[in-house]
Design a protein around this motif. Structure first.
Motif, mmCIF file in Angstrom:
data_model
loop_
_atom_site.group_PDB
_atom_site.id
_atom_site.type_symbol
_atom_site.label_atom_id
_atom_site.label_comp_id
_atom_site.label_asym_id
_atom_site.label_seq_id
_atom_site.Cartn_x
_atom_site.Cartn_y
_atom_site.Cartn_z
ATOM 1 N N GLY A 141 0.780 -1.202 -0.068
ATOM 2 C CA GLY A 141 -0.105 0.112 0.074
ATOM 3 C C GLY A 141 1.017 1.175 0.065
ATOM 4 O O GLY A 141 1.824 1.383 0.870
ATOM 5 N N TRP A 144 0.805 5.524 2.885
ATOM 6 C CA TRP A 144 0.675 5.414 4.197
ATOM 7 C C TRP A 144 1.631 6.952 4.877
ATOM 8 O O TRP A 144 2.572 6.958 4.100
ATOM 9 C CB TRP A 144 0.990 4.052 4.822
ATOM 10 C CG TRP A 144 0.122 3.062 4.772
ATOM 11 C CD1 TRP A 144 -0.088 2.344 3.437
ATOM 12 C CD2 TRP A 144 -0.687 2.628 5.390
ATOM 13 N NE1 TRP A 144 -1.085 1.389 3.586
ATOM 14 C CE2 TRP A 144 -1.710 1.654 4.983
ATOM 15 C CE3 TRP A 144 -1.013 2.892 6.941
ATOM 16 C CZ2 TRP A 144 -2.568 0.874 5.571
ATOM 17 C CZ3 TRP A 144 -1.924 2.209 7.494
ATOM 18 C CH2 TRP A 144 -2.718 1.132 6.609
ATOM 19 N N THR A 266 4.150 0.458 2.523
ATOM 20 C CA THR A 266 4.091 -0.368 3.647
ATOM 21 C C THR A 266 5.554 -1.036 3.797
ATOM 22 O O THR A 266 5.542 -1.709 4.987
ATOM 23 C CB THR A 266 3.064 -1.704 3.273
ATOM 24 O OG1 THR A 266 3.144 -2.061 2.014
ATOM 25 C CG2 THR A 266 1.588 -1.271 3.855
ATOM 26 N N MET A 294 -6.907 2.767 -0.758
ATOM 27 C CA MET A 294 -5.456 2.447 -0.742
ATOM 28 C C MET A 294 -4.807 2.289 -2.048
ATOM 29 O O MET A 294 -5.585 1.514 -2.843
ATOM 30 C CB MET A 294 -4.869 1.195 0.169
ATOM 31 C CG MET A 294 -3.483 1.112 0.262
ATOM 32 S SD MET A 294 -2.916 -0.231 1.369
ATOM 33 C CE MET A 294 -3.410 -1.775 0.545
ATOM 34 N N CYS A 352 -0.148 -2.637 11.521
ATOM 35 C CA CYS A 352 -0.381 -1.795 10.239
ATOM 36 C C CYS A 352 -0.303 -2.783 9.096
ATOM 37 O O CYS A 352 -1.053 -2.283 7.900
ATOM 38 C CB CYS A 352 1.316 -1.003 9.998
ATOM 39 S SG CYS A 352 1.524 0.176 11.242
ATOM 40 N N ALA A 356 -3.410 -3.008 6.151
ATOM 41 C CA ALA A 356 -3.222 -2.820 4.762
ATOM 42 C C ALA A 356 -3.534 -4.087 4.019
ATOM 43 O O ALA A 356 -3.932 -3.930 2.771
ATOM 44 C CB ALA A 356 -1.616 -2.575 4.626
ATOM 45 N N SER A 366 -9.304 -0.396 -2.730
ATOM 46 C CA SER A 366 -7.997 -0.343 -3.164
ATOM 47 C C SER A 366 -8.137 0.289 -4.661
ATOM 48 O O SER A 366 -9.158 -0.021 -5.357
ATOM 49 C CB SER A 366 -7.162 -1.673 -3.336
ATOM 50 O OG SER A 366 -8.255 -2.731 -3.947
#
Length: 411
Positions: A141, A144, A266, A294, A352, A356, A366
């Motif tokens: 992703g 972030w 990520t 994302m 996290c 994701a 997405s």
């Protein structure tokens, strides 16, 4: 008689060569750009599986994606290809495929059931004219933001979820004499950060119109202009060391408590984990305005057209290692990326990556990255415009918008 002797000699030579080749090590040279601590840990997982299958891993790690790809392409064109080479998802490999320099993986994909093991968006990024030319290895992703948790606690701010909260946190950090924002200053990562802002501010419809449809009118629209203003404001909080700085160096500033926030995909999670940091205690991660979704990106392995049976055997073992579910999952955990194969054990993912992964596997949450959708020429044009705007004293907002709009038709 002579013909029979020549035939016998030729046959004997071929049999000897085959026996010799089978007795040799199955060496597989892999060119990639995974050089950070977490990335290197991920490479070790892949190399170990290849070794277990009987291969000898020849590691050729080259810092920087463009440098690694350039080296790989030059090797392929020069007739001395590696067994495998790492590229990003998107159209980077099409010219190699057009010139017959890549191995067609369609039969391997069918035999190993890739269609039911991998997300369609990633698998389709390696498809040209119905044939598969790339093996997805990692999913990310890209939009972030990452925060130092002790600094958030010190300035009395919770993890930001929208832009008002982001800028309030940056203001408080600056007032406390801390570095509020330490982004990477390399062009690729500046482009990634701009995309994150566009999706969060302008929204999914505008983002998709620009990225999927290359709609210049959307770039000149009010929502895109609002995103440009936010990016400009964010840029003004960046520290003086930003220009040219790598993402690992930017991430280390947040890890070490020298800066409040950075931006990146990520894979930054792997850097925090490699430094012994714990999500929720030492750092926080967030997509700003997460309802917009994302941005998905990833990496793929390409396999040059093999020169001989030994190279084919090495590639076969690499393909088997890379598409093994436990191996790919262990690689993702070490590397800090999202496990992409169905059936992966996600119990060891930290908060996290778990979050994701939820975005990654929901089409409504997405969307594709520009590099997946744009030609290399368009990527270069818009990246140049973003770089000139991101560096103070370059383009004005109006000049940047026009340069970006024109870049969508670059060829």
């Amino acid at each position: 008689m002579i013909s029979k002797l020549l035939l016998a000699a030729t046959t004997a030579t071929a049999l000897c060569f085959a026996a010799y080749a089978n007795a040799q090590e199955v060496k597989g040279e892999v060119i990639h750009q995974w050089t950070s601590a977490a990335e290197s840990a991920g490479v070790k997982v892949l190399a170990q599986k290849f070794t277990e299958l009987g291969g000898t891993w020849i590691d050729n790690a080259i810092s920087g994606g463009p440098n690694a790809r350039s080296t790989a392409v030059n090797r392929v064109v020069g007739g001395n290809p590696p067994a495998a080479m790492l590229f990003n998802t998107g159209a980077q490999f099409v010219e190699l495929q057009d010139n017959g320099l890549l191995r067609d993986l369609t039969d391997t994909a069918k035999a190993d059931n890739w269609q039911n093991k991998m997300p369609a968006a990633l698998l389709n990024s390696g498809v040209v004219d119905g044939e598969i030319w790339a093996l997805p290895i990692s999913g990310n992703g890209a939009n972030w933001f990452w925060f130092n948790k002790p600094i958030l606690d010190k300035i009395g701010v919770a993890k930001p979820k929208n832009w008002d909260e982001v800028f309030a946190a940056l203001d408080k950090a600056k007032a406390a004499g801390l570095t509020p924002f330490a982004p990477s200053g390399e062009p690729r990562w500046q482009r990634l950060m701009f995309n994150a802002v566009v999706l969060a501010v302008a929204g999914r419809d505008t983002y998709d119109a620009v990225i999927y449809k290359r709609d210049a009118s959307a770039v000149r629209g009010e929502k895109f202009k609002a995103a440009v203003k936010v990016f400009e404001k964010l840029r003004d909080f960046a520290d003086a060391g930003t220009p040219g700085r790598s993402w690992p160096d930017s991430t280390n500033l947040v890890i070490s408590g020298k800066a409040l926030m950075t931006q990146g995909g990520t894979w930054l999670n792997g850097a925090f984990a490699a430094a012994g940091k714990t999500a929720g205690t030492d750092y926080e991660c967030a997509i700003i305005n997460p309802e917009q979704g994302m941005v998905i990106s990833g990496d793929v392995f390409l396999f040059p057209e093999p020169k001989n049976a030994a190279m084919t055997k090495a590639q076969d073992l690499l393909l088997k290692a890379f598409a093994d579910v436990p191996t790919q999952t262990a690689f993702a955990v070490a590397n800090g990326t999202i496990p992409i194969l169905k059936g992966a054990d996600t119990s060891k993912l930290n908060p996290c990556i778990a979050e994701a992964s939820r975005f990654f596997n929901d089409p409504k949450l997405s969307t594709g990255s520009d590099q997946m959708m744009f030609t290399p020429a368009i990527v270069g044009a818009v990246e140049d415009a973003i770089t000139r705007f991101a560096n103070k004293g370059g383009l004005t907002a109006e000049q940047f918008i026009e340069a970006y709009a024109k870049g969508l038709s670059a060829s």
